[in-house]
Enzyme design. Sequence first.
Site, short mmCIF file in Angstrom:
data_model
loop_
_atom_site.label_atom_id
_atom_site.label_comp_id
_atom_site.label_asym_id
_atom_site.label_seq_id
_atom_site.Cartn_x
_atom_site.Cartn_y
_atom_site.Cartn_z
CE1 TYR A 45 -4.09 1.95 -0.39
CE2 TYR A 45 -3.42 2.61 1.88
CZ TYR A 45 -4.36 2.69 0.60
OH TYR A 45 -5.24 3.46 0.63
N GLY A 84 -33.04 -23.10 -14.36
CA GLY A 84 -34.52 -23.16 -14.79
C GLY A 84 -35.53 -22.70 -13.95
CG LEU A 85 -34.79 -22.27 -10.12
CD1 LEU A 85 -33.89 -21.98 -8.89
CD2 LEU A 85 -35.83 -23.45 -9.77
CE LYS A 100 -20.44 -19.99 -15.80
NZ LYS A 100 -21.42 -20.60 -16.74
CG ASN A 292 -29.75 -30.58 -17.47
OD1 ASN A 292 -30.18 -31.61 -17.51
ND2 ASN A 292 -28.70 -30.06 -17.70
CG ASN A 324 -22.62 -24.29 -20.41
OD1 ASN A 324 -22.71 -25.32 -21.31
ND2 ASN A 324 -23.03 -23.28 -20.46
#
Length: 756
Positions: A45, A84-85, A100, A292, A324
């Site tokens: 710093y 899928g929600l 992710k 899916n 993926n």
Amino acid sequence: MSDDAPKLSQTDQDALDFHSAWPPGKLSLAPSKPMATQRDLALAYSPGVAAPVRAIAEDPDAVYDYTSKGNMVAVVSNGTAILGLGDLGPAASKPVMEGKAVLFKRFADIDAFDVEVKYTDIDRFVDCVAGFGDSFGGINLEDIKSPECFEIERRLREDLDIPVFHDDQHGTAIIAAAGLMNALHLTGKTFENVKVVLIGAGAAGLSVLELVKSMGVADDNVTIVDHKGVVHAGRNDLHERVRGHARETTLRTLEEAMVDADVMLGLSTGGIVTREMVKSMARDPIVFAMANPVPEIMPDAVKEVRSDAIIATGRSDFPNQVNNVLGFPYIFRGALDVRARTINEEMKLAAARALADLARQDVPDEVGAATKSGGLRFGRDYIIPSPFDPRLISFVPPYVANAAVKTGVARIPVEDEHSYRRTLARRLDPMAALQQRVTDAIKGADKRIVFAEGEEPSVIRAAYAFQSQGLGKAVLVAREKAARENMRALGLPEDELEIWNARLSDRNPEYTDFLYERLQRKGYLRRDVQRLVNNDRNVFSACMLRFGDADGMVTGVTRHFTNTLSDVRLVLDEAPGGRLMGLSVAVAKGKTLVIADTNVAEFPDAAALADIAEGAALAARRMGLTPRAAFLSYSSFGNPPGDRTEKIQAAVRLLDARAVDFEYEGELAADIALDPDHREIYPFSRLSDYANVLIMPAVHSASIATRLLKSAGGATVIEGLLVGLEKSVQIARLGSSVSDIVNLAGMASFDLTHRP
């Protein structure tokens, strides 16, 4: 929770418990530089940070040199299409985005941070992300609903000078394209001639379609079907992205579209494809049912009507998963490593080709173990690599990086692809540097390595891999008929590996004469020795080494270490001036440690300890280390005192008298030996840094320490390397994988006992 709320499944409860365990969530931050002293803080710093600030102000690209931008990705969502929600908002998307980010780190060693944006308006969302985007090396867009996602990605790619990638679109497209390449290869069809039906005109479906079209699929050979039926030029209810793919056709229903189709690409909803539809497809139909969690049609239903079909799904419980995670970590890895300004179509195609090529390679045993699908081999049930294939990190990114360089979107080139692949492998495998050093040393030497258990399928595969990779000449000790039958069963060529039958070999009489003379005063009759040479493949293989018919040997897959070593010792002596010992190599927290003796000497005396230190230091030097040996004990330099340290102190005095050419010290407690600053307390220590060669007082302490490092300390460990025989022999552990056997064969060729 109210009484009328739906009851959680056990899986749901397990997931909630997992995410709420302290600390909540799945991410934390760790500094990459030391922060232990006042000087560290001053450099990190103020005032030290001013120097990189000025450098970046003068040259904006220097931000890649002085900050973590070049290895940092933002995972960005507004939560409008979560899994899928559906549209549940940005806060609800955070567990997915954290997940992710974890996958980026786990599979490609990329630091990723989730950013949830509350805006659903395209203009506000784009302005927000564009405002902070330059802080990162790339942007991964996630779970943004269609059609807004198309416009958002397009505008961010225009506004930002870094890769912007909507994984819901392109990730699925790349993996599906890779699988389709291999499916067409297996069926003898081509992109230019196949008829394709795309079911689902959302973000992922259109991206898959556009990518396969770029690979040669003709516009007139594609039929798109959405929830209203066939997409045709006469419809006026299509958004712009879909309208561009509409064509003149008389087809109106999914049933009509499927007749004589070669390929079905499903990215829609579960259960909408019937057996009759699949039955109407062309020969060798390719059915990618990727919805899916329920595919458009289940694989077993396809197989009931079409035994000639190649099937892929989005599920992990069926072969050929379109996952993926095979794409985005490695695509970003390649893009970041050349500081790419974007991810273009050529880079996506390169990733697909890389995945297709990798699926055709021999599959490591650990992949089958991780997926509970042993015996994986390229074919109709294996057209897409497993996410657990350890080669992905070093295989895919170079394709992407080179495509970026060739298309002019890279800021820096790939200077040396071989070196780049080595660097990639080291990111996730701490042993990769050592293994690469061994590989580089033995390639071209063309040494003959005998594989003693030559009828075992894993040994045959290892021998074939060793030879086909150019690491040396592999020789199997086996009965020819049994070995060749196993080669056929494994799908390997039968005539590329040399086979020696111990009972029928022309060398058998000479080996027997030698061994009888060696063992006749140790209770062995000639017929005993003849049986050993005929029937014991370890004895026969060791004789091959003794007579110069081979340069190294690997064995042990079917027998315990002690029994195997006893067989070998009937033939081979210790190396002149050396001592037989076992070594383990551990890599933990960036430190490479050589540990001895882990296999042979149970309670070595002072002379033995001194010999072990010399042999271990020699082996460490062969591995590319500058040896610094420490004799470990419960005490350091006599404190606390005890009788058990006397032999260690005596071993140090013996090394003093021998005037060896490496640093050594003892006795030392383990924490002192591994402390690079231990001379602040013990200024008389002869070690210039932490010890990297650890000499244990007994075999049990060596074994315990090694396994603790591996199990509790998170170290990566190679166990049981054999050093000190007159010829180079390595003994595998029972049931070793093909990769383990290949690595040990490389060590046998490398010869850790070699004295320059």
